[in-house]
Design an enzyme around this catalytic site. Structure first.
Site, PDB file in Angstrom:
ATOM      1  N   HIS A   1       5.638  -4.169   3.861  1.00 30.55           N
ATOM      2  CA  HIS A   1       5.653  -4.806   2.545  1.00 30.55           C
ATOM      3  C   HIS A   1       4.295  -4.692   1.869  1.00 30.55           C
ATOM      4  CE1 HIS A   1       3.278  -8.587   2.351  1.00 30.55           C
ATOM      5  NE2 HIS A   1       3.404  -8.611   3.657  1.00 30.55           N
ATOM      6  N   CYS A   2       4.333  -4.825   0.531  1.00 38.55           N
ATOM      7  CA  CYS A   2       3.105  -4.871  -0.264  1.00 38.55           C
ATOM      8  C   CYS A   2       3.288  -6.008  -1.273  1.00 38.55           C
ATOM      9  CB  CYS A   2       2.846  -3.528  -0.945  1.00 38.55           C
ATOM     10  SG  CYS A   2       4.159  -3.010  -2.073  1.00 38.55           S
ATOM     11  N   ARG A   3       2.759  -5.833  -2.467  1.00 41.94           N
ATOM     12  CA  ARG A   3       2.894  -6.905  -3.460  1.00 41.94           C
ATOM     13  C   ARG A   3       4.278  -6.905  -4.097  1.00 41.94           C
ATOM     14  NH1 ARG A   3       1.830  -7.272  -9.041  1.00 41.94           N
ATOM     15  NH2 ARG A   3       1.136  -9.351  -9.721  1.00 41.94           N
TER      16      ARG A   3
END
Length: 467
Positions: free
Chosen positions: A426-428
């Site tokens: 995941h990221c933002r």
């Protein structure tokens, strides 16, 4: 006098053409490698492009100075300040004028005075412009390169962070403080024309406005509010963005002289059947939007959508091997332009996205899941959660079970990631993690899931996080 502004949104790079309409000559300040834009503008304005002025040896893009010297005989006005290791090495091949603090040169009736403004780099200079042809006897503005930006100032730690030159960051910061003090003595009315805008990794908190004035920056630029040198040094060395890996390559390339691309340089589309050999011999970058890539792609390829290519190819492409693209034919030259501008030299060509999909070679997929889908298995420890955001984002808050693996350095830590576990990335928002998922799959991690919506969606659903 004519002043034209060129801005590359993908690299947040600004360059300028200054022309003397009486003498019908022009100079380009801090040109990028895609020089056709300058040549076409000069022709349109009835000017001869006779010179290039460069503020320093750039680290974030390949300069067009040598290309213009070779193509149209442009004279090179470049810095001769700084230690021996910061000298241009290709000047003997062209008409050039290495410059020092206090020097000046003329383009028609326009005067450029040189200020040595070290800090971002030791040889950094700025050019103060006076339009003598317009009757002025005082300057109009200053080309600051990567010294002063709108709302920020050039970082002094790149040599240490990107090029591994240990012990250079603090001395650079102290030089930068002295340069900033000198900048404050300039007249408030002077316009400021920097080489970068918002999104550049050459500083922190750059503004999105193209230009400013000395007076405005003195009042509102956070980096110009310090009178204590030690406090300034602490401020400027803290919280800088990650320095892309390819920055170290750029310094060498721009110092030694980039390869000449030449007029008419272009690339070709390749037969789909050649992709297997391409994957073996180089890096194959699929420009397809990530949701489509997730549903089917060729094993061994990595996914960087065209809009994210400038930001991530410099981290993820192997500069020592050829690069291939999977793209729509009309995307090929723009993608190649971006890659050449960040120093990717050997671009073998492109594979047509539609032909690849029809070929039956796009056999690999990866799953996606929302926070609601994945939270139970994340909390239970049934999956390995990888957070590929930046250090600053991680420090502002993260999912407790996550392991921080910044996307740009993901290829260098693959041996630290378990190959027998299900990986959730995941990221933002889910865009960078999609690239991360492709990097992991290309490296042999087949059980990969992208967390759609990323950390923002996780927080929006009221799920727990820590700092």
């Amino acid at each position: 006098m004519l002043l034209k502004y060129f801005y590359d949104q993908k690299l947040a790079h600004a360059s300028y053409m200054v022309g003397c309409q009486r003498a019908k000559v022009a100079v380009v300040v801090d040109p990028g490698r895609d020089v056709e834009q300058y040549l076409q503008m000069a022709e349109r304005e009835g000017l001869q492009l006779v010179a290039v002025a460069e503020t320093h040896i750039h680290a974030d893009y390949v300069s067009g100075a040598r290309e213009l010297a070779d193509r149209v005989g442009a004279k090179l006005y470049v810095s001769d300040e700084g230690p021996a290791e910061w000298k241009y090495l290709y000047l003997d091949d062209y008409d050039s004028h290495p410059m020092h603090d206090g020097d000046h040169f003329m383009i028609g009736n326009i005067r450029f005075d040189v200020m040595h403004t070290p800090g971002h780099t030791p040889e950094s200079i700025s050019f103060v412009l006076t339009d003598e042809g317009g009757g002025a006897n005082e300057p109009m503005g200053i080309f600051t390169g990567d010294f002063v930006f709108v709302g920020s100032i050039g970082r002094p730690d790149l040599l240490e962070e990107a090029a591994g030159l240990q012990g250079t960051a603090e001395p650079g910061a102290r030089d930068l403080f002295k340069s900033a003090e000198r900048f404050k003595t300039l007249p408030d009315y002077l316009q400021v024309w920097p080489a970068h805008g918002a999104g550049s990794a050459c500083g922190k908190g750059l503004g999105a406005i193209p230009s400013s004035t000395v007076g405005y920056e003195k009042r509102f630029n956070p980096a110009l509010q310090f009178s204590d040198e030690d406090a300034f040094v602490r401020y400027i060395l803290a919280d800088q963005p990650e320095a892309p890996k390819y920055f170290a390559v750029m310094k060498r390339v721009n110092k030694e002289g980039p390869a000449i691309l030449g007029a008419g340089h272009h690339h070709k589309m390749l037969e789909a059947g050649a992709i297997t050999e391409a994957i073996k011999s180089g890096t194959v970058v699929d420009l397809t939007p990530s949701p489509e890539f997730a549903k089917g792609h060729v094993p061994g390829t990595i996914n960087i959508p065209l809009g994210m290519l400038a930001g991530w190819a410099g981290w993820l492409v192997d500069y020592d091997r050829p690069t291939y693209l999977i793209c729509q034919p009309e995307q090929l030259e723009e993608a190649a332009r971006v890659l050449h501008k960040i120093g990717v030299e050997e671009i073998k060509g492109g594979f047509d996205t539609d032909e690849i999909r029809k070929s039956g070679l796009a056999t690999e997929v990866y799953a996606t899941g929302t926070p609601a889908d994945l939270a139970p298995s994340i909390k239970a420890g049934d999956v390995k959660l990888l957070d590929v955001r930046s250090n600053d984002e991680w420090n502002e808050g993260h999912i407790e079970q996550a392991e921080h693996r910044f996307l740009g350095r993901l290829p260098t830590v693959l041996d630290q990631i378990p190959s027998d576990e299900k990986l959730v990335v995941h990221c933002r928002s889910g865009a960078r993690s999609a690239i991360g998922a492709s990097v992991l799959q290309a490296a042999g991690f087949k059980n990969v899931v992208n967390l759609t919506g990323g950390y923002m969606a996780w927080k929006a659903e009221g799920l727990e996080s820590v700092k």
